[in-house]
Design a protein around this motif. Structure first.
Motif, PDB file in Angstrom:
ATOM      1  N   PHE A  49       0.822  -1.210   0.000  1.00  0.00           N
ATOM      2  CA  PHE A  49       0.000   0.000   0.000  1.00  0.00           C
ATOM      3  C   PHE A  49       0.859   1.265   0.000  1.00  0.00           C
ATOM      4  O   PHE A  49       0.482   2.296  -0.578  1.00  0.00           O
ATOM      5  N   ARG A  50       2.029   1.209   0.606  1.00  0.00           N
ATOM      6  CA  ARG A  50       2.897   2.391   0.703  1.00  0.00           C
ATOM      7  C   ARG A  50       3.291   2.900  -0.680  1.00  0.00           C
ATOM      8  O   ARG A  50       3.610   4.088  -0.827  1.00  0.00           O
ATOM      9  N   TYR A  51       3.273   2.034  -1.684  1.00  0.00           N
ATOM     10  CA  TYR A  51       3.578   2.502  -3.039  1.00  0.00           C
ATOM     11  C   TYR A  51       2.629   3.635  -3.424  1.00  0.00           C
ATOM     12  O   TYR A  51       3.034   4.620  -4.033  1.00  0.00           O
ATOM     13  N   PHE A  52       1.369   3.513  -3.058  1.00  0.00           N
ATOM     14  CA  PHE A  52       0.353   4.491  -3.449  1.00  0.00           C
ATOM     15  C   PHE A  52       0.258   5.643  -2.453  1.00  0.00           C
ATOM     16  O   PHE A  52      -0.133   6.749  -2.831  1.00  0.00           O
ATOM     17  N   TRP A  53       0.618   5.389  -1.201  1.00  0.00           N
ATOM     18  CA  TRP A  53       0.486   6.412  -0.168  1.00  0.00           C
ATOM     19  C   TRP A  53       1.754   7.264  -0.071  1.00  0.00           C
ATOM     20  O   TRP A  53       1.723   8.473  -0.263  1.00  0.00           O
ATOM     21  N   PHE A  85      -6.416   1.262  -9.175  1.00  0.00           N
ATOM     22  CA  PHE A  85      -6.013   0.199  -8.260  1.00  0.00           C
ATOM     23  C   PHE A  85      -5.523   0.795  -6.933  1.00  0.00           C
ATOM     24  O   PHE A  85      -5.757   0.232  -5.861  1.00  0.00           O
ATOM     25  N   GLY A  86      -4.849   1.950  -7.025  1.00  0.00           N
ATOM     26  CA  GLY A  86      -4.374   2.620  -5.819  1.00  0.00           C
ATOM     27  C   GLY A  86      -5.506   3.126  -4.943  1.00  0.00           C
ATOM     28  O   GLY A  86      -5.420   3.082  -3.711  1.00  0.00           O
ATOM     29  N   LEU A  87      -6.572   3.608  -5.569  1.00  0.00           N
ATOM     30  CA  LEU A  87      -7.737   4.041  -4.797  1.00  0.00           C
ATOM     31  C   LEU A  87      -8.307   2.885  -3.981  1.00  0.00           C
ATOM     32  O   LEU A  87      -8.702   3.056  -2.818  1.00  0.00           O
ATOM     33  N   MET A  88      -8.329   1.697  -4.588  1.00  0.00           N
ATOM     34  CA  MET A  88      -8.830   0.531  -3.860  1.00  0.00           C
ATOM     35  C   MET A  88      -7.892   0.166  -2.712  1.00  0.00           C
ATOM     36  O   MET A  88      -8.339  -0.233  -1.633  1.00  0.00           O
ATOM     37  N   ALA A  89      -6.584   0.338  -2.921  1.00  0.00           N
ATOM     38  CA  ALA A  89      -5.625   0.079  -1.841  1.00  0.00           C
ATOM     39  C   ALA A  89      -5.818   1.067  -0.690  1.00  0.00           C
ATOM     40  O   ALA A  89      -5.689   0.694   0.487  1.00  0.00           O
ATOM     41  N   ILE A  90      -6.142   2.320  -1.007  1.00  0.00           N
ATOM     42  CA  ILE A  90      -6.385   3.324   0.031  1.00  0.00           C
ATOM     43  C   ILE A  90      -7.627   2.961   0.850  1.00  0.00           C
ATOM     44  O   ILE A  90      -7.648   3.121   2.079  1.00  0.00           O
ATOM     45  N   ILE A  91      -8.653   2.466   0.188  1.00  0.00           N
ATOM     46  CA  ILE A  91      -9.860   2.025   0.905  1.00  0.00           C
ATOM     47  C   ILE A  91      -9.522   0.885   1.864  1.00  0.00           C
ATOM     48  O   ILE A  91      -9.962   0.865   3.025  1.00  0.00           O
ATOM     49  N   VAL A  92      -8.731  -0.077   1.383  1.00  0.00           N
ATOM     50  CA  VAL A  92      -8.301  -1.189   2.246  1.00  0.00           C
ATOM     51  C   VAL A  92      -7.541  -0.648   3.450  1.00  0.00           C
ATOM     52  O   VAL A  92      -7.764  -1.081   4.597  1.00  0.00           O
ATOM     53  N   ALA A  93      -6.648   0.307   3.217  1.00  0.00           N
ATOM     54  CA  ALA A  93      -5.846   0.876   4.308  1.00  0.00           C
ATOM     55  C   ALA A  93      -6.725   1.576   5.342  1.00  0.00           C
ATOM     56  O   ALA A  93      -6.472   1.478   6.551  1.00  0.00           O
ATOM     57  N   GLU A  95      -9.916   0.879   5.944  1.00  0.00           N
ATOM     58  CA  GLU A  95     -10.707  -0.143   6.631  1.00  0.00           C
ATOM     59  C   GLU A  95      -9.867  -0.897   7.660  1.00  0.00           C
ATOM     60  O   GLU A  95     -10.372  -1.269   8.727  1.00  0.00           O
ATOM     61  N   ARG A  96      -8.593  -1.096   7.369  1.00  0.00           N
ATOM     62  CA  ARG A  96      -7.700  -1.810   8.295  1.00  0.00           C
ATOM     63  C   ARG A  96      -6.991  -0.861   9.265  1.00  0.00           C
ATOM     64  O   ARG A  96      -6.146  -1.295  10.054  1.00  0.00           O
ATOM     65  N   LYS A  97      -7.320   0.432   9.160  1.00  0.00           N
ATOM     66  CA  LYS A  97      -6.848   1.443  10.106  1.00  0.00           C
ATOM     67  C   LYS A  97      -5.329   1.644  10.067  1.00  0.00           C
ATOM     68  O   LYS A  97      -4.708   1.975  11.074  1.00  0.00           O
ATOM     69  N   TRP A  98      -4.735   1.443   8.893  1.00  0.00           N
ATOM     70  CA  TRP A  98      -3.332   1.842   8.713  1.00  0.00           C
ATOM     71  C   TRP A  98      -3.245   3.355   8.567  1.00  0.00           C
ATOM     72  O   TRP A  98      -2.221   3.953   8.866  1.00  0.00           O
ATOM     73  N   ILE A  99      -4.321   3.939   8.081  1.00  0.00           N
ATOM     74  CA  ILE A  99      -4.500   5.381   8.036  1.00  0.00           C
ATOM     75  C   ILE A  99      -5.904   5.654   8.550  1.00  0.00           C
ATOM     76  O   ILE A  99      -6.731   4.748   8.641  1.00  0.00           O
ATOM     77  N   THR A 100      -6.190   6.898   8.885  1.00  0.00           N
ATOM     78  CA  THR A 100      -7.539   7.205   9.345  1.00  0.00           C
ATOM     79  C   THR A 100      -8.474   7.345   8.140  1.00  0.00           C
ATOM     80  O   THR A 100      -8.032   7.588   7.010  1.00  0.00           O
ATOM     81  N   ARG A 101      -9.742   7.205   8.403  1.00  0.00           N
ATOM     82  CA  ARG A 101     -10.741   7.391   7.347  1.00  0.00           C
ATOM     83  C   ARG A 101     -10.653   8.810   6.774  1.00  0.00           C
ATOM     84  O   ARG A 101     -10.793   9.022   5.567  1.00  0.00           O
ATOM     85  N   GLU A 102     -10.390   9.776   7.676  1.00  0.00           N
ATOM     86  CA  GLU A 102     -10.289  11.172   7.241  1.00  0.00           C
ATOM     87  C   GLU A 102      -9.088  11.374   6.320  1.00  0.00           C
ATOM     88  O   GLU A 102      -9.186  12.084   5.303  1.00  0.00           O
TER      89      GLU A 102
END
Length: 445
Positions: A49-53, A85-93, A95-102
């Motif tokens: 996920f860090r590739y996209f973030w 594909f990156g947008l979907m990875a951000i949603i996963v992140a 949901e798994r609370k690697w980042i905040t929803r905000e």
């Protein structure tokens, strides 16, 4: 065999030399050991996920095409499909609370606001853009306009985002509204080139239809036809799907390969990304139409690819039950569409990892081998590198958006079905699938 899929893509990329790559792999990146299966899946998804973030373009937030400078371009190149594909990875992140929803909503809104002002052609985005300006970067000599396939991968992610970010906050409300307005104005039927019963991949204001690339199946483009049938204003009719997509030279198969019957596609199935890109959003479970059962199709494709690597007819070093997966990726020769019929001795980690829903035991075995045994050579700051060949003692230092994204998304679909639930819950998608004659447990009566 003449490949009808990704012709311009492969022709352009395979004739280019890979330039200097980033030294982002190896001992400098921490690699925790003795992880449980769940911990390892968490780590691989989060690191990828860090590739996209972390590596997303600083101005636009879009996904960069690749981590290395190549093909005479630099850091400015962002990719339309890879961003989906990156947008979907951000949603996963989120949901798994690697980042905040905000944080996730703000990044998605940043991307949406950039796209709102970026070049588009009848609502269709180009394959590549300048990540700072939104201006088209031509992909090949005449590919300097709308790319409907890349645009469909982008909207796969945007539709998931619209279904996920449903709160009544300024950021979430704004991103929902802007995605809807852009989505409603993609002129999918423009790409029938004046009402033909087939979709065309490219159109350019400078070159018109001169790329002349009809989209026939079977390959990665199912989602293109599904979204084209789902459009609220510019939908295609079912006959475009039946007479365009379902009539390609390599659509129906039905032959056995290594003991497995393959319903659709090229001999031995072709590269594995055929069963990944469209199915990040489209749930293949119980998905059927008059042509195939798509869960059976994707499982068969995966099984043939796996069995081919295990049988290893070319006797390449490193192939086996714990090291398999042939798909398009970088190689020691440049970019190549690896498959059983184009086997250069290169394993692409995204192939086995993104196949997790279809062959969970085999994919997990590969994941553990890649991480535990080969990690010093192929594990880096953005997860696993794009490809490696033990036969040729070659290990990529590059990462590609279109390969990193499916790792995050398809592993998540295997674990929770998150992206499948989001995409398939869209009323427009449901209408499009029904219009094309699909059955699915997700479709409301």
């Amino acid at each position: 065999m003449k490949h009808s899929f990704l012709f311009a893509f492969f022709f352009f990329l395979t004739t280019s030399l890979l330039a200097q790559q980033l030294p982002a792999v190896g001992s400098g990146v921490q690699r925790p050991r003795k992880l449980s299966d769940e911990q390892l899946l968490d780590l691989v998804q989060k690191q990828t996920f860090r590739y996209f973030w972390d590596f997303g373009h600083p101005v636009s937030g879009m996904a960069r095409e690749r981590s290395n400078k190549s093909f005479d371009y630099g850091d400015e190149v962002v990719t339309t499909g890879g961003t989906g594909f990156g947008l979907m990875a951000i949603i996963v992140a989120a949901e798994r609370k690697w980042i905040t929803r905000e944080q996730a909503a703000e990044r998605v809104l940043k991307i949406v606001n950039f796209l709102w002002k970026a070049d588009m052609y009848h609502g269709v985005f180009p394959h590549w853009m300048d990540g700072a300006t939104g201006k088209t970067i031509r992909f090949s000599l005449k590919d300097d306009g709308g790319d409907i396939v890349e645009t469909s991968f982008l909207y796969e992610g945007l539709i998931c985002a619209r279904q996920y970010f449903t709160k009544d906050t300024p950021a979430e409300s704004q991103l929902r509204n802007k995605i809807l307005w852009m989505w409603e104005n993609v002129e999918w039927n423009w790409h029938t080139q004046g009402g033909q019963n087939v979709l065309y991949w490219h159109w350019s204001p400078n070159n018109g239809w001169s790329m002349n690339h009809q989209i026939h199946g079977w390959n990665e483009c199912l989602v293109t036809y599904v979204l084209a049938a789902s459009s609220p204003k510019y939908a295609i009719e079912k006959k475009v799907y039946d007479q365009g997509w379902a009539t390609g030279d390599y659509f129906k198969n039905g032959k056995k390969y290594l003991g497995t019957t393959l319903p659709l596609g090229f001999d031995y199935g072709g590269p594995l990304f055929f069963s990944h890109y469209s199915f990040l959003g489209i749930d293949p479970h119980g998905l059927k139409d008059q042509y195939a059962d798509y869960w059976q199709q994707n499982q068969a494709h995966t099984r043939i690819n796996y069995d081919y690597c295990v049988s290893n007819p070319k006797k390449y070093k490193g192939y086996g039950k714990n090291s398999w997966g042939l798909t398009a990726s970088d190689s020691y020769k440049g970019y190549a569409a690896h498959s059983p019929t184009e086997d250069l001795g290169v394993i692409s980690p995204t192939a086995a990892l993104s196949a997790m829903p279809y062959a969970p035991a085999e994919s997990m075995l590969a994941l553990k081998h890649f991480y535990n045994d080969l990690g010093d050579k192929i594990w880096g700051e953005y997860g696993f590198v794009d490809g490696f060949s033990e036969q040729h003692d070659w290990y990529a230092k590059s990462y590609l958006a279109i390969d990193q994204g499916p790792i995050v998304g398809m592993i998540e679909n295997h674990r929770t079905g998150l992206l499948w639930k989001l995409f398939m819950s869209s009323p427009d998608v449901q209408r499009g699938l029904k219009n094309l004659g699909f059955e699915s447990p997700h479709l409301k009566k």
